[in-house]
Scaffold this motif. Structure first.
Motif, PDB file in Angstrom:
ATOM      1  N   GLU A 134      -1.488  -2.309 -14.089  1.00 11.95           N
ATOM      2  CA  GLU A 134      -1.257  -1.481 -12.914  1.00 11.95           C
ATOM      3  C   GLU A 134      -0.656  -2.314 -11.785  1.00 11.95           C
ATOM      4  OE1 GLU A 134      -4.631   0.813 -11.597  1.00 11.95           O
ATOM      5  OE2 GLU A 134      -5.426   0.954 -13.634  1.00 11.95           O
ATOM      6  N   CYS A 135      -0.138  -1.615 -10.772  1.00 14.62           N
ATOM      7  CA  CYS A 135       0.281  -2.269  -9.535  1.00 14.62           C
ATOM      8  C   CYS A 135      -0.055  -1.327  -8.391  1.00 14.62           C
ATOM      9  CB  CYS A 135       1.768  -2.624  -9.560  1.00 14.62           C
ATOM     10  SG  CYS A 135       2.859  -1.204  -9.602  1.00 14.62           S
ATOM     11  N   MET A 136      -0.094  -1.853  -7.198  1.00 10.39           N
ATOM     12  CA  MET A 136      -0.408  -1.049  -6.023  1.00 10.39           C
ATOM     13  C   MET A 136       0.865  -0.368  -5.526  1.00 10.39           C
ATOM     14  SD  MET A 136      -3.622  -1.589  -5.670  1.00 10.39           S
ATOM     15  CE  MET A 136      -4.061  -1.090  -4.025  1.00 10.39           C
ATOM     16  N   MET A 137       0.748   0.928  -5.226  1.00 14.26           N
ATOM     17  CA  MET A 137       1.944   1.657  -4.799  1.00 14.26           C
ATOM     18  C   MET A 137       2.511   1.117  -3.493  1.00 14.26           C
ATOM     19  SD  MET A 137       1.492   3.693  -2.150  1.00 14.26           S
ATOM     20  CE  MET A 137       1.240   5.190  -1.447  1.00 14.26           C
ATOM     21  N   GLN A 138       1.680   0.521  -2.641  1.00 14.08           N
ATOM     22  CA  GLN A 138       2.201  -0.004  -1.385  1.00 14.08           C
ATOM     23  C   GLN A 138       2.978  -1.307  -1.572  1.00 14.08           C
ATOM     24  OE1 GLN A 138      -1.050   0.596  -2.012  1.00 14.08           O
ATOM     25  NE2 GLN A 138      -2.390  -0.905  -1.072  1.00 14.08           N
ATOM     26  N   ASP A 139       2.921  -1.896  -2.762  1.00  7.71           N
ATOM     27  CA  ASP A 139       3.664  -3.138  -2.979  1.00  7.71           C
ATOM     28  C   ASP A 139       5.175  -2.930  -2.946  1.00  7.71           C
ATOM     29  OD1 ASP A 139       1.400  -4.663  -3.041  1.00  7.71           O
ATOM     30  OD2 ASP A 139       1.320  -4.848  -5.209  1.00  7.71           O
ATOM     31  N   LEU A 140       5.655  -1.748  -3.373  1.00  7.36           N
ATOM     32  CA  LEU A 140       7.101  -1.504  -3.302  1.00  7.36           C
ATOM     33  C   LEU A 140       7.577  -1.411  -1.851  1.00  7.36           C
ATOM     34  CD1 LEU A 140       9.834  -1.108  -4.598  1.00  7.36           C
ATOM     35  CD2 LEU A 140       9.303   1.327  -4.809  1.00  7.36           C
ATOM     36  N   PRO A 141       6.929  -0.627  -0.978  1.00  7.65           N
ATOM     37  CA  PRO A 141       7.362  -0.645   0.429  1.00  7.65           C
ATOM     38  C   PRO A 141       7.246  -2.026   1.067  1.00  7.65           C
ATOM     39  CG  PRO A 141       6.004   1.268   0.016  1.00  7.65           C
ATOM     40  CD  PRO A 141       5.955   0.436  -1.220  1.00  7.65           C
ATOM     41  N   LEU A 142       6.215  -2.790   0.706  1.00  7.49           N
ATOM     42  CA  LEU A 142       6.098  -4.151   1.243  1.00  7.49           C
ATOM     43  C   LEU A 142       7.266  -5.017   0.777  1.00  7.49           C
ATOM     44  CD1 LEU A 142       2.258  -4.750   0.859  1.00  7.49           C
ATOM     45  CD2 LEU A 142       3.541  -4.476   2.992  1.00  7.49           C
ATOM     46  N   LEU A 143       7.658  -4.863  -0.488  1.00  7.41           N
ATOM     47  CA  LEU A 143       8.796  -5.629  -1.003  1.00  7.41           C
ATOM     48  C   LEU A 143      10.091  -5.190  -0.324  1.00  7.41           C
ATOM     49  CD1 LEU A 143       9.749  -7.770  -3.025  1.00  7.41           C
ATOM     50  CD2 LEU A 143       9.964  -5.951  -4.725  1.00  7.41           C
ATOM     51  N   LEU A 144      10.260  -3.885  -0.118  1.00 12.99           N
ATOM     52  CA  LEU A 144      11.449  -3.396   0.590  1.00 12.99           C
ATOM     53  C   LEU A 144      11.515  -4.000   1.986  1.00 12.99           C
ATOM     54  CD1 LEU A 144      11.278   0.360  -0.431  1.00 12.99           C
ATOM     55  CD2 LEU A 144      13.187  -1.166  -0.924  1.00 12.99           C
ATOM     56  N   THR A 145      10.398  -3.984   2.703  1.00  9.68           N
ATOM     57  CA  THR A 145      10.348  -4.538   4.058  1.00  9.68           C
ATOM     58  C   THR A 145      10.596  -6.039   4.051  1.00  9.68           C
ATOM     59  OG1 THR A 145       8.806  -2.806   4.702  1.00  9.68           O
ATOM     60  CG2 THR A 145       8.920  -4.725   6.126  1.00  9.68           C
ATOM     61  N   LYS A 146      10.016  -6.735   3.080  1.00  3.67           N
ATOM     62  CA  LYS A 146      10.188  -8.189   2.989  1.00  3.67           C
ATOM     63  C   LYS A 146      11.663  -8.553   2.785  1.00  3.67           C
ATOM     64  CE  LYS A 146       9.144 -12.015  -0.158  1.00  3.67           C
ATOM     65  NZ  LYS A 146       8.530 -12.345  -1.459  1.00  3.67           N
ATOM     66  N   GLN A 147      12.329  -7.826   1.901  1.00  5.35           N
ATOM     67  CA  GLN A 147      13.699  -8.212   1.554  1.00  5.35           C
ATOM     68  C   GLN A 147      14.766  -7.569   2.426  1.00  5.35           C
ATOM     69  OE1 GLN A 147      14.592  -8.226  -2.630  1.00  5.35           O
ATOM     70  NE2 GLN A 147      12.820  -9.481  -3.087  1.00  5.35           N
ATOM     71  N   GLY A 174      14.087  -6.310   5.672  1.00  5.57           N
ATOM     72  CA  GLY A 174      13.780  -6.468   7.094  1.00  5.57           C
ATOM     73  C   GLY A 174      13.862  -5.162   7.850  1.00  5.57           C
ATOM     74  N   SER A 175      14.528  -5.183   9.000  1.00  2.40           N
ATOM     75  CA  SER A 175      14.593  -3.995   9.858  1.00  2.40           C
ATOM     76  C   SER A 175      15.443  -2.880   9.250  1.00  2.40           C
ATOM     77  CB  SER A 175      15.140  -4.374  11.236  1.00  2.40           C
ATOM     78  OG  SER A 175      16.463  -4.856  11.119  1.00  2.40           O
ATOM     79  N   GLU A 176      16.193  -3.177   8.199  1.00  4.37           N
ATOM     80  CA  GLU A 176      16.993  -2.150   7.521  1.00  4.37           C
ATOM     81  C   GLU A 176      16.127  -1.239   6.655  1.00  4.37           C
ATOM     82  OE1 GLU A 176      20.401  -1.612   7.882  1.00  4.37           O
ATOM     83  OE2 GLU A 176      20.087  -3.028   9.530  1.00  4.37           O
ATOM     84  N   ALA A 177      14.922  -1.688   6.317  1.00  2.00           N
ATOM     85  CA  ALA A 177      14.023  -0.884   5.476  1.00  2.00           C
ATOM     86  C   ALA A 177      13.457   0.272   6.287  1.00  2.00           C
ATOM     87  CB  ALA A 177      12.897  -1.745   4.929  1.00  2.00           C
ATOM     88  N   LYS A 178      13.585   1.453   5.768  1.00  2.00           N
ATOM     89  CA  LYS A 178      13.004   2.653   6.378  1.00  2.00           C
ATOM     90  C   LYS A 178      11.875   3.101   5.450  1.00  2.00           C
ATOM     91  CE  LYS A 178      16.317   3.029   9.508  1.00  2.00           C
ATOM     92  NZ  LYS A 178      16.612   1.667   9.844  1.00  2.00           N
ATOM     93  N   VAL A 179      10.625   2.833   5.851  1.00  2.00           N
ATOM     94  CA  VAL A 179       9.468   3.101   5.004  1.00  2.00           C
ATOM     95  C   VAL A 179       8.522   4.043   5.717  1.00  2.00           C
ATOM     96  CG1 VAL A 179       7.483   2.049   3.852  1.00  2.00           C
ATOM     97  CG2 VAL A 179       9.658   0.835   3.904  1.00  2.00           C
ATOM     98  N   GLY A 180       8.048   5.060   5.002  1.00  2.00           N
ATOM     99  CA  GLY A 180       7.077   6.003   5.544  1.00  2.00           C
ATOM    100  C   GLY A 180       6.381   6.720   4.404  1.00  2.00           C
ATOM    101  N   PHE A 181       5.486   7.648   4.738  1.00  4.16           N
ATOM    102  CA  PHE A 181       4.823   8.422   3.700  1.00  4.16           C
ATOM    103  C   PHE A 181       4.429   9.789   4.229  1.00  4.16           C
ATOM    104  CE2 PHE A 181       1.278   6.389   5.836  1.00  4.16           C
ATOM    105  CZ  PHE A 181       0.310   7.386   5.872  1.00  4.16           C
ATOM    106  N   THR A 182       4.207  10.696   3.308  1.00  6.10           N
ATOM    107  CA  THR A 182       3.742  12.040   3.617  1.00  6.10           C
ATOM    108  C   THR A 182       2.491  12.293   2.795  1.00  6.10           C
ATOM    109  OG1 THR A 182       5.991  12.811   4.005  1.00  6.10           O
ATOM    110  CG2 THR A 182       4.339  14.488   3.533  1.00  6.10           C
ATOM    111  N   THR A 183       1.485  12.858   3.393  1.00 12.04           N
ATOM    112  CA  THR A 183       0.243  13.178   2.698  1.00 12.04           C
ATOM    113  C   THR A 183       0.163  14.682   2.483  1.00 12.04           C
ATOM    114  OG1 THR A 183      -0.841  11.306   3.763  1.00 12.04           O
ATOM    115  CG2 THR A 183      -2.261  12.966   2.786  1.00 12.04           C
ATOM    116  N   MET A 184      -0.149  15.066   1.257  1.00  5.77           N
ATOM    117  CA  MET A 184      -0.328  16.476   0.914  1.00  5.77           C
ATOM    118  C   MET A 184      -1.651  16.645   0.194  1.00  5.77           C
ATOM    119  SD  MET A 184       3.359  17.482  -0.595  1.00  5.77           S
ATOM    120  CE  MET A 184       4.820  16.680  -0.015  1.00  5.77           C
ATOM    121  N   GLN A 185      -2.126  17.868   0.133  1.00  5.15           N
ATOM    122  CA  GLN A 185      -3.322  18.155  -0.641  1.00  5.15           C
ATOM    123  C   GLN A 185      -3.072  17.785  -2.098  1.00  5.15           C
ATOM    124  OE1 GLN A 185      -6.362  19.250   0.428  1.00  5.15           O
ATOM    125  NE2 GLN A 185      -5.533  18.924   2.474  1.00  5.15           N
TER     126      GLN A 185
END
Length: 137
Positions: A70-83, A85-96
């Motif tokens: 397994e891997c943590m789903m937040q690791d992909l946004p962290l990798l996007l932000t790491k590589q 930088g400010s060009e990464a647009k990361v967010g999330f939506t929560t639904m039932q």
């Protein structure tokens, strides 16, 4: 896991009671050019992996079900932000949960146990029922 923006790692927000990184659904939408840049970057899109075994009882000598990588789903946004930088647009939506996710991962007995505890059964029959229910008019 600790990060510069989350000093205590993934902990519940005291104001909402929810994690900043909601789990389970893991439906990720990624802009293809951003993803391609991360794949071509120094980490080549690789995120940390781990094994999370489920045991039958507290003796931890017999698996309840086959374990998986397994891997943590937040690791992909962290990798996007790491590589990126400010060009990464990361967010999330929560639904039932019922609106987005109905797994068929538990056998009928485990599904009944889960339902008895007030959680979704996650069994093949409940997943099929949820599918049909979603398309009722």
């Amino acid at each position: 896991r600790e990060s510069p923006d989350f000093k205590d790692g993934d902990v519940d927000d005291p104001a909402t009671g929810y994690s900043a990184f909601p789990g389970n659904v893991n439906n990720l939408l990624v802009k293809i050019p951003s993803y391609a840049a991360v794949l071509a970057g120094p980490d080549q899109g690789v995120v940390d992996e781990f094994v999370n075994p489920k045991y039958k009882d507290d003796t931890r000598t017999t698996f309840k079900k086959p374990t998986r990588l397994e891997c943590m789903m937040q690791d992909l946004p962290l990798l996007l932000t790491k590589q990126l930088g400010s060009e990464a647009k990361v967010g999330f939506t929560t639904m039932q949960r019922w609106l987005t996710f109905s797994p068929a991962k538990n056998d009928p007995g485990a599904g009944a146990d889960s339902a008895a505890k007030g959680s979704p059964p996650g069994s093949p029959s409940s997943a099929e029922a949820d599918f049909y229910s979603a398309y009722l008019s």
